[in-house]
Design an enzyme around this catalytic site. Structure first.
Site, PDB file in Angstrom:
ATOM      1  N   LYS A   1      23.842  33.373  55.182  1.00  0.00           N
ATOM      2  CA  LYS A   1      23.427  32.411  54.150  1.00  0.00           C
ATOM      3  C   LYS A   1      22.892  31.121  54.770  1.00  0.00           C
ATOM      4  O   LYS A   1      21.815  30.651  54.408  1.00  0.00           O
ATOM      5  CB  LYS A   1      24.624  32.078  53.258  1.00  0.00           C
ATOM      6  CG  LYS A   1      24.485  30.793  52.454  1.00  0.00           C
ATOM      7  CD  LYS A   1      25.796  30.422  51.786  1.00  0.00           C
ATOM      8  CE  LYS A   1      25.807  29.027  51.227  1.00  0.00           C
ATOM      9  NZ  LYS A   1      26.200  27.989  52.181  1.00  0.00           N
ATOM     10  N   ASN A   2      23.651  30.546  55.699  1.00  0.00           N
ATOM     11  CA  ASN A   2      23.260  29.221  56.174  1.00  0.00           C
ATOM     12  C   ASN A   2      22.055  29.250  57.115  1.00  0.00           C
ATOM     13  O   ASN A   2      21.447  28.210  57.366  1.00  0.00           O
ATOM     14  CB  ASN A   2      24.458  28.491  56.794  1.00  0.00           C
ATOM     15  CG  ASN A   2      25.433  28.048  55.703  1.00  0.00           C
ATOM     16  OD1 ASN A   2      25.089  28.027  54.516  1.00  0.00           O
ATOM     17  ND2 ASN A   2      26.662  27.715  56.089  1.00  0.00           N
TER      18      ASN A   2
ATOM     19  N   CYS B   1      28.359  22.523  47.492  1.00  0.00           N
ATOM     20  CA  CYS B   1      29.810  22.556  47.319  1.00  0.00           C
ATOM     21  C   CYS B   1      30.390  21.162  47.415  1.00  0.00           C
ATOM     22  O   CYS B   1      29.919  20.332  48.184  1.00  0.00           O
ATOM     23  CB  CYS B   1      30.432  23.435  48.394  1.00  0.00           C
ATOM     24  SG  CYS B   1      30.343  25.173  47.997  1.00  0.00           S
TER      25      CYS B   1
ATOM     26  N   ARG C   1      29.166  13.751  51.335  1.00  0.00           N
ATOM     27  CA  ARG C   1      28.237  14.544  52.160  1.00  0.00           C
ATOM     28  C   ARG C   1      27.000  13.695  52.443  1.00  0.00           C
ATOM     29  O   ARG C   1      25.950  13.863  51.821  1.00  0.00           O
ATOM     30  CB  ARG C   1      27.886  15.861  51.476  1.00  0.00           C
ATOM     31  CG  ARG C   1      29.095  16.764  51.345  1.00  0.00           C
ATOM     32  CD  ARG C   1      28.752  18.150  50.899  1.00  0.00           C
ATOM     33  NE  ARG C   1      28.163  18.957  51.961  1.00  0.00           N
ATOM     34  CZ  ARG C   1      27.999  20.275  51.875  1.00  0.00           C
ATOM     35  NH1 ARG C   1      28.367  20.922  50.818  1.00  0.00           N
ATOM     36  NH2 ARG C   1      27.450  20.940  52.881  1.00  0.00           N
TER      37      ARG C   1
ATOM     38  N   ASP D   1      34.152  26.656  57.585  1.00  0.00           N
ATOM     39  CA  ASP D   1      33.858  27.566  56.475  1.00  0.00           C
ATOM     40  C   ASP D   1      34.810  28.764  56.424  1.00  0.00           C
ATOM     41  O   ASP D   1      34.718  29.592  55.524  1.00  0.00           O
ATOM     42  CB  ASP D   1      32.400  28.045  56.545  1.00  0.00           C
ATOM     43  CG  ASP D   1      31.427  26.900  56.290  1.00  0.00           C
ATOM     44  OD1 ASP D   1      31.856  25.857  55.783  1.00  0.00           O
ATOM     45  OD2 ASP D   1      30.233  27.061  56.615  1.00  0.00           O
TER      46      ASP D   1
ATOM     47  N   ARG E   1      27.309  32.256  45.114  1.00  0.00           N
ATOM     48  CA  ARG E   1      26.316  31.455  45.837  1.00  0.00           C
ATOM     49  C   ARG E   1      26.148  31.976  47.262  1.00  0.00           C
ATOM     50  O   ARG E   1      25.087  31.793  47.870  1.00  0.00           O
ATOM     51  CB  ARG E   1      26.771  29.989  45.930  1.00  0.00           C
ATOM     52  CG  ARG E   1      26.669  29.223  44.651  1.00  0.00           C
ATOM     53  CD  ARG E   1      26.991  27.761  44.885  1.00  0.00           C
ATOM     54  NE  ARG E   1      26.315  27.327  46.101  1.00  0.00           N
ATOM     55  CZ  ARG E   1      26.670  26.296  46.836  1.00  0.00           C
ATOM     56  NH1 ARG E   1      27.694  25.562  46.488  1.00  0.00           N
ATOM     57  NH2 ARG E   1      26.011  25.978  47.917  1.00  0.00           N
TER      58      ARG E   1
HETATM   59  N1  EPU Z   1      27.605  14.106  58.385  1.00  0.00           N
HETATM   60  C1  EPU Z   1      27.308  12.770  58.432  1.00  0.00           C
HETATM   61  N2  EPU Z   1      26.008  12.395  58.263  1.00  0.00           N
HETATM   62  C2  EPU Z   1      25.005  13.283  58.049  1.00  0.00           C
HETATM   63  C3  EPU Z   1      25.312  14.655  58.014  1.00  0.00           C
HETATM   64  C4  EPU Z   1      26.627  15.035  58.175  1.00  0.00           C
HETATM   65  O1  EPU Z   1      28.187  11.944  58.615  1.00  0.00           O
HETATM   66  O2  EPU Z   1      23.852  12.870  57.915  1.00  0.00           O
HETATM   67  C5  EPU Z   1      29.001  14.549  58.557  1.00  0.00           C
HETATM   68  C6  EPU Z   1      29.532  15.255  57.316  1.00  0.00           C
HETATM   69  O3  EPU Z   1      30.061  14.336  56.401  1.00  0.00           O
HETATM   70  C7  EPU Z   1      30.579  16.186  57.912  1.00  0.00           C
HETATM   71  C8  EPU Z   1      30.021  16.543  59.290  1.00  0.00           C
HETATM   72  O4  EPU Z   1      29.028  15.552  59.579  1.00  0.00           O
HETATM   73  O5  EPU Z   1      31.783  15.482  58.074  1.00  0.00           O
HETATM   74  C9  EPU Z   1      29.375  17.901  59.402  1.00  0.00           C
HETATM   75  O6  EPU Z   1      28.376  18.060  58.409  1.00  0.00           O
HETATM   76  P1  EPU Z   1      27.129  19.006  58.625  1.00  0.00           P
HETATM   77  O7  EPU Z   1      25.899  18.180  58.501  1.00  0.00           O
HETATM   78  O8  EPU Z   1      27.325  19.791  59.872  1.00  0.00           O
HETATM   79  O9  EPU Z   1      27.218  19.980  57.384  1.00  0.00           O
HETATM   80  P2  EPU Z   1      26.048  20.497  56.452  1.00  0.00           P
HETATM   81  O10 EPU Z   1      24.823  20.754  57.258  1.00  0.00           O
HETATM   82  O11 EPU Z   1      25.945  19.660  55.247  1.00  0.00           O
HETATM   83  C10 EPU Z   1      26.545  23.003  56.854  1.00  0.00           C
HETATM   84  C11 EPU Z   1      26.878  24.192  56.008  1.00  0.00           C
HETATM   85  C12 EPU Z   1      28.292  24.068  55.474  1.00  0.00           C
HETATM   86  C13 EPU Z   1      29.254  23.914  56.651  1.00  0.00           C
HETATM   87  C14 EPU Z   1      28.846  22.765  57.557  1.00  0.00           C
HETATM   88  C15 EPU Z   1      29.680  22.648  58.806  1.00  0.00           C
HETATM   89  C16 EPU Z   1      24.729  24.754  55.087  1.00  0.00           C
HETATM   90  C17 EPU Z   1      23.854  24.830  53.905  1.00  0.00           C
HETATM   91  N3  EPU Z   1      25.933  24.251  54.903  1.00  0.00           N
HETATM   92  O12 EPU Z   1      26.648  21.880  56.001  1.00  0.00           O
HETATM   93  O13 EPU Z   1      28.534  25.291  54.834  1.00  0.00           O
HETATM   94  O14 EPU Z   1      30.554  23.667  56.165  1.00  0.00           O
HETATM   95  O15 EPU Z   1      27.469  22.940  57.948  1.00  0.00           O
HETATM   96  O16 EPU Z   1      29.617  23.808  59.558  1.00  0.00           O
HETATM   97  O17 EPU Z   1      24.352  25.160  56.179  1.00  0.00           O
HETATM   98  C18 EPU Z   1      29.493  26.773  53.316  1.00  0.00           C
HETATM   99  O18 EPU Z   1      28.701  27.631  53.723  1.00  0.00           O
HETATM  100  O19 EPU Z   1      30.474  27.026  52.590  1.00  0.00           O
HETATM  101  C19 EPU Z   1      29.286  25.384  53.699  1.00  0.00           C
HETATM  102  C20 EPU Z   1      29.813  24.365  53.045  1.00  0.00           C
END
Ligand code: EPU
Length: 433
Positions: free
Chosen positions: A23-24, A118, A123, A308, A400
């Site tokens: 998915k991701n 989610c 975020r 995750d 999802r």
């Molecule tokens: N963060 C910041 N600033 C940013 C971006 C992130 O402070 O600009 C912080 C977040 O608050 C968090 C940490 O960095 O504490 C990690 O966030 P990350 O950006 O890695 O997460 P994401 O890209 O929003 C993706 C996955 C999530 C998964 C996370 C961590 C997708 C669409 N989502 O989210 O997946 O938990 O990486 O591995 O790729 C899921 O699949 O259930 C899911 C939530």
């Protein structure tokens, strides 16, 4: 209509399950196809609602999508006519942020609704914005949209040092930089398998990205990406979810179509808990016959234990002998499902980022409600392991990210079925016209 899962638990799982595409990776590769000047075939797409939504956004921008089969689409972005995504579609998923990087990188401008997804606490997208700004874009948030534009319509390569290891920011900056003028270096980059997959996809279309999977990614900007075809990697978290399920219920299952290396961080923890895992080229044989042992788990960016998988492993630990400690170090709010597990008899105390899990002998079925994707998967595992009947509501969160979860578990011998019930709103409409 509201869909619910009805589960009669307490049966061990036996059989084989085929893992779908990640998915991701999919939700980043689809927007990244906007960079491609030609037809690009994407294979091994999981059939899940987040992918459907991403494809809808692509169509709304003017991309032509041809469905080749259940898991393959041809995407043609040569007639994209808009750089503004529909507010209503884009705000529903977190992955819509990738449309900013792709539209900005290809067309020099983007207007994308602030992302949803989610509910895992705050975020932020400050690291994405920092990356785009460093590449020469102007970024503002206005009227619920993120508006980004590049000076003279083209980004300029630069060095970006991320303050936090972010999967999303790493992918987004990588997409945006592919056609920037000159070289870009992303430091303190995330290393998840889907980051490597996105880089491989872009490289197969003509990009020049090196170092994906390490903490330094180097991108040499190219003038154009041409069409091609690419198959998405298997979903590490879906595979991990089935491993956790058989750990909780007992039994033996063969998990097919996986990359064993991606599973190491999950396999190691389950083995520590007394689960037997036999690795082959692209399969894992997972067996649990004896009692589960306690373990401590701390979530970390890859190659650490994935956040995750935290709700699923906590559910398994709720059935292990002794007291386990789970520490969530990626998201602020990822224990909301614990209240639902408690309804089933789990003994878990949450204090901010830590959950103290006192193993119980068994869980009992109950009416429970999913609050996000992985929390929902954890509740399915709990219901499969529990004695008696559970009714899981809000399963749209689960759908999802998990393709055919009900039929996959049924093929493993689980007693789970999906039912549609009219919701109260529908009933009112029916009653009052
Ligand atoms: N963060 C910041 N600033 C940013 C971006 C992130 O402070 O600009 C912080 C977040 O608050 C968090 C940490 O960095 O504490 C990690 O966030 P990350 O950006 O890695 O997460 P994401 O890209 O929003 C993706 C996955 C999530 C998964 C996370 C961590 C997708 C669409 N989502 O989210 O997946 O938990 O990486 O591995 O790729 C899921 O699949 O259930 C899911 C939530």
């Amino acid at each position: 209509m509201l869909t619910k899962y009805i589960v009669q638990g307490g049966k061990p799982l036996f059989g084989e399950v085929e893992i779908s595409g990640a998915k991701n990776a999919a939700v980043a590769i689809i927007p990244a196809a906007l960079m491609v000047d030609g037809v690009c075939r994407i294979e091994n797409l999981p059939q899940i609602s987040d992918v459907t939504l991403c494809l809808k956004i692509m169509e709304q921008l003017g991309a032509q999508i041809r469905v080749v089969n259940r898991h393959t689409v041809d995407v043609d972005c040569r007639r994209v006519h808009s750089t503004k995504t529909s507010y209503d579609l884009a705000r529903r998923i977190r992955a819509s942020t990738y449309f900013i990087g792709a539209l900005l990188g290809r067309f020099g401008q983007a207007e994308v609704a602030m992302p949803g997804g989610c509910n895992l606490g705050v975020r932020p997208i400050d690291q994405h914005v920092k990356g785009f700004t460093t590449l020469g874009a102007k970024v503002v948030v206005e009227g619920g949209f993120v508006r980004a534009s590049a000076v003279n319509s083209r980004l300029k390569g630069a060095n970006v040092y991320l303050d936090v290891v972010s999967v999303g920011a790493t992918m987004n900056i990588m997409i945006a930089a592919v056609m920037a003028e000159g070289n870009t270096v992303i430091e303190n980059a995330a290393k998840e398998p889907h980051i490597v997959d996105l880089a491989n996809f872009l490289n197969s279309m003509g990009a020049n990205i090196r170092g994906a999977g390490t903490d330094t990614i180097k991108i040499r900007g190219v003038e154009r990406l041409q069409g091609g075809s690419y198959a998405i990697i298997p979903d590490q978290i879906e595979a991990g979810t089935y491993m956790a399920a058989v750990a909780a219920t007992g039994g033996q299952i063969l998990i097919k179509n996986i990359i064993p290396k991606h599973m190491d961080c999950i396999t190691a923890k389950l083995v520590e808990m007394g689960v037997e895992v036999e690795e082959n080229e692209d399969t894992l044989l997972v067996r649990r016959s004896g009692p589960l042992q306690r373990a401590n788990v701390k979530t970390m960016p890859y190659p650490g234990f994935p956040t995750d998988m935290q709700p699923q492993i906590t559910t398994v630990l709720s059935l292990a002998a002794g007291t386990s400690l789970v520490t969530e170090s990626v998201w602020n709010t990822r224990y909301r499902y614990v209240d639902e597990l408690k309804r089933m008899g789990a003994a878990i105390q949450v204090d901010e980022k830590t959950a103290v899990v006192q193993g119980v002998d068994h869980l009992t079925g109950a009416p429970i409600q999913a609050c996000d994707l992985r929390a929902g998967a954890a509740l399915v595992i709990a219901a499969l392991a529990a004695q008696g009947r559970s009714e899981i509501s809000c399963v749209q969160y689960i759908e999802r990210g998990y393709e055919d979860i009900v039929s996959k578990f049924r093929s493993l011998g689980a007693d789970i079925r999906s039912i549609d019930e009219p919701d109260e709103q529908d009933q009112m409409t029916a009653a009052y016209g």
